[in-house]
Design a protein around this motif. Structure first.
Motif, PDB file in Angstrom:
ATOM      1  N   ALA A   1       0.832  -1.213   0.000  1.00 19.32           N
ATOM      2  CA  ALA A   1       0.000   0.000   0.000  1.00 19.32           C
ATOM      3  C   ALA A   1       0.860   1.254   0.000  1.00 19.32           C
ATOM      4  CB  ALA A   1      -0.934  -0.009   1.206  1.00 19.32           C
ATOM      5  N   GLU A   2       1.895   1.275   0.858  1.00 16.67           N
ATOM      6  CA  GLU A   2       2.733   2.474   0.946  1.00 16.67           C
ATOM      7  C   GLU A   2       3.697   2.580  -0.227  1.00 16.67           C
ATOM      8  OE1 GLU A   2       1.853   4.822   3.098  1.00 16.67           O
ATOM      9  OE2 GLU A   2       0.304   3.311   3.445  1.00 16.67           O
ATOM     10  N   LEU A   3       4.117   1.434  -0.776  1.00 17.38           N
ATOM     11  CA  LEU A   3       4.915   1.476  -2.001  1.00 17.38           C
ATOM     12  C   LEU A   3       4.101   2.138  -3.114  1.00 17.38           C
ATOM     13  CD1 LEU A   3       7.296   0.748  -3.841  1.00 17.38           C
ATOM     14  CD2 LEU A   3       6.297  -1.541  -4.119  1.00 17.38           C
ATOM     15  N   GLY A   4       2.830   1.762  -3.225  1.00 16.47           N
ATOM     16  CA  GLY A   4       1.970   2.373  -4.234  1.00 16.47           C
ATOM     17  C   GLY A   4       1.822   3.868  -4.024  1.00 16.47           C
TER      18      GLY A   4
ATOM     19  N   ASP B   1      -8.846   1.034  -0.125  1.00 14.96           N
ATOM     20  CA  ASP B   1      -9.229   2.430   0.061  1.00 14.96           C
ATOM     21  C   ASP B   1      -8.522   3.333  -0.944  1.00 14.96           C
ATOM     22  OD1 ASP B   1     -10.317   4.778   1.649  1.00 14.96           O
ATOM     23  OD2 ASP B   1      -8.172   5.111   1.898  1.00 14.96           O
ATOM     24  N   LEU B   2      -7.237   3.087  -1.155  1.00 14.44           N
ATOM     25  CA  LEU B   2      -6.490   3.925  -2.091  1.00 14.44           C
ATOM     26  C   LEU B   2      -6.971   3.730  -3.526  1.00 14.44           C
ATOM     27  CD1 LEU B   2      -3.016   3.462  -0.406  1.00 14.44           C
ATOM     28  CD2 LEU B   2      -4.243   5.624  -0.606  1.00 14.44           C
ATOM     29  N   LEU B   3      -7.325   2.500  -3.890  1.00 13.54           N
ATOM     30  CA  LEU B   3      -7.889   2.252  -5.215  1.00 13.54           C
ATOM     31  C   LEU B   3      -9.232   2.949  -5.371  1.00 13.54           C
ATOM     32  CD1 LEU B   3      -7.099  -1.543  -5.732  1.00 13.54           C
ATOM     33  CD2 LEU B   3      -6.209   0.347  -7.096  1.00 13.54           C
ATOM     34  N   ALA B   4     -10.038   2.896  -4.320  1.00 12.61           N
ATOM     35  CA  ALA B   4     -11.351   3.545  -4.372  1.00 12.61           C
ATOM     36  C   ALA B   4     -11.204   5.059  -4.551  1.00 12.61           C
ATOM     37  CB  ALA B   4     -12.141   3.229  -3.102  1.00 12.61           C
ATOM     38  N   ARG B   5     -10.206   5.636  -3.901  1.00 19.77           N
ATOM     39  CA  ARG B   5      -9.973   7.079  -4.048  1.00 19.77           C
ATOM     40  C   ARG B   5      -9.618   7.425  -5.493  1.00 19.77           C
ATOM     41  NH1 ARG B   5      -8.734  10.177   0.698  1.00 19.77           N
ATOM     42  NH2 ARG B   5      -8.953   8.950   2.606  1.00 19.77           N
ATOM     43  N   VAL B   6      -8.788   6.567  -6.111  1.00 20.31           N
ATOM     44  CA  VAL B   6      -8.411   6.791  -7.508  1.00 20.31           C
ATOM     45  C   VAL B   6      -9.657   6.716  -8.394  1.00 20.31           C
ATOM     46  CG1 VAL B   6      -7.144   5.836  -9.469  1.00 20.31           C
ATOM     47  CG2 VAL B   6      -6.044   5.979  -7.241  1.00 20.31           C
TER      48      VAL B   6
ATOM     49  N   PRO C   1      -3.792  10.867  -0.273  1.00 20.52           N
ATOM     50  CA  PRO C   1      -3.041  11.474   0.840  1.00 20.52           C
ATOM     51  C   PRO C   1      -1.543  11.299   0.640  1.00 20.52           C
ATOM     52  CG  PRO C   1      -4.891  10.176   1.654  1.00 20.52           C
ATOM     53  CD  PRO C   1      -4.784   9.901   0.194  1.00 20.52           C
ATOM     54  N   ARG C   2      -0.780  12.287   1.023  1.00 19.25           N
ATOM     55  CA  ARG C   2       0.665  12.278   0.761  1.00 19.25           C
ATOM     56  C   ARG C   2       1.395  11.194   1.548  1.00 19.25           C
ATOM     57  NH1 ARG C   2       2.838  16.517  -1.712  1.00 19.25           N
ATOM     58  NH2 ARG C   2       4.788  16.395  -0.550  1.00 19.25           N
ATOM     59  N   SER C   3       0.930  10.894   2.746  1.00 24.27           N
ATOM     60  CA  SER C   3       1.594   9.863   3.541  1.00 24.27           C
ATOM     61  C   SER C   3       0.581   9.177   4.434  1.00 24.27           C
ATOM     62  CB  SER C   3       2.722  10.462   4.386  1.00 24.27           C
ATOM     63  OG  SER C   3       2.196  11.126   5.516  1.00 24.27           O
ATOM     64  N   LEU C   4       1.033   8.156   5.110  1.00 27.39           N
ATOM     65  CA  LEU C   4       0.191   7.369   6.005  1.00 27.39           C
ATOM     66  C   LEU C   4      -0.432   8.226   7.092  1.00 27.39           C
ATOM     67  CD1 LEU C   4      -0.758   4.572   7.020  1.00 27.39           C
ATOM     68  CD2 LEU C   4       1.437   4.358   8.209  1.00 27.39           C
ATOM     69  N   PHE C   5       0.232   9.310   7.465  1.00 28.07           N
ATOM     70  CA  PHE C   5      -0.212  10.113   8.607  1.00 28.07           C
ATOM     71  C   PHE C   5      -1.000  11.350   8.199  1.00 28.07           C
ATOM     72  CE2 PHE C   5       3.766   7.943   9.819  1.00 28.07           C
ATOM     73  CZ  PHE C   5       3.222   7.062  10.743  1.00 28.07           C
TER      74      PHE C   5
END
Length: 279
Positions: A226-229, A262-267, A274-278
């Motif tokens: 996820a974070e690599l993506g 979640d990140l795919l859904a956002r795309v 979001p720029r980072s996990l935090f």
């Protein structure tokens, strides 16, 4: 047990890596592809058989526990074996995202063996995932007082510092944990959290490199994919990012598969990533 030793598997991997650096014909590429698949299957077989062998050892543990208590009281070794069993179950609970259950098992391990540093360090991990960073930090610092080179404890401290926004100190701890190379699990998670730290600092090239190394060490590390993506997306590699997020979301046994989803859904919704996990 499988006849494949780690040395034999490593030798074959090195041979294939060397072939990849050379000039390949179409026939060579097909043969190399088959060889890589075969090596992967050999490795899977070795892992499966080794897991079965490890499980068979539990029978020895049960037999040992059934031995009469020696004259003079309780057996310290008996406690250590019981503690180690609880630690392994704690690891399983952590891998499944069962943070409260992991805490229970690791506290049980410490009741059996108060000096079990791995149990103490992993209890810190369980507390960290419950948002109890100060307690977690205290636990892991106690481990480092006894063993400054304890990779799991140092990795946890790095992750806790990162969550608290102390990124520079986090990177120092995580970099040291990576260099220790004393525990494969500690090395894996140290690489992951170091990659997250680089991403937080907008060091995208370093983040991609370290997170890619993390998922090579742990292909089922959904949070790593996820974070690599995320790092790839920010670096302009949108195709690579989507591939990484699909990989993360497909690791269904991981509590972090939802992060990829979640990140795919956002795309798909055209939202900003979001720029980072935090963030």
């Amino acid at each position: 047990m499988t006849p494949d030793s780690l040395e034999a598997l490593a030798a074959e991997r090195a041979r294939l890596a060397e072939l990849l650096r050379g000039t390949l014909t179409v026939a060579d590429r097909l043969a190399l592809k088959d060889a890589i698949i075969a090596l992967f299957r050999r490795s899977e077989t070795a892992i499966t058989e080794l897991e079965a062998f490890k499980e068979s050892i539990r029978g020895l543990i049960d037999q040992f526990k059934a031995l009469p208590t020696p004259p003079g009281g309780h057996s310290v070794r008996h406690d250590h074996i019981g503690a180690s069993t609880s630690v392994e179950r704690g690891w399983t609970a952590l891998a499944g995202g069962e943070w409260v259950r992991a805490e229970e098992l690791l506290r049980e391990a410490l009741e059996r063996d108060a000096h079990h540093t791995e149990a103490q360090a992993l209890l810190g991990w369980a507390l960290m995932h419950q948002g109890r960073g100060d307690e977690a930090l205290q636990r892991c610092l106690e481990v480092l007082v006894r063993d400054p080179e304890h990779g799991l404890a140092r990795t946890a401290i790095g992750a806790i510092c990162l969550q608290k926004g102390i990124t520079g100190e986090a990177m120092e701890h995580l970099g040291r944990a990576v260099r220790l190379m004393s525990d494969p699990r500690a090395t894996l998670y140290a690489q992951y959290w170091l990659g997250v730290a680089y991403l937080t600092r907008d060091m995208l090239t370093e983040a991609v490199e370290v997170l890619h190394r993390a998922v090579q060490l742990g292909p089922n590390l959904a949070e790593g994919w996820a974070e690599l993506g995320r790092a790839q997306w920010r670096g302009g590699d949108r195709t690579g990012a989507i591939t990484a997020w699909h990989t993360a979301s497909a690791i269904r046994h991981s509590p972090f598969a939802a992060r990829g989803e979640d990140l795919l859904a956002r795309v798909n919704r055209g939202e900003e990533i979001p720029r980072s996990l935090f963030d």
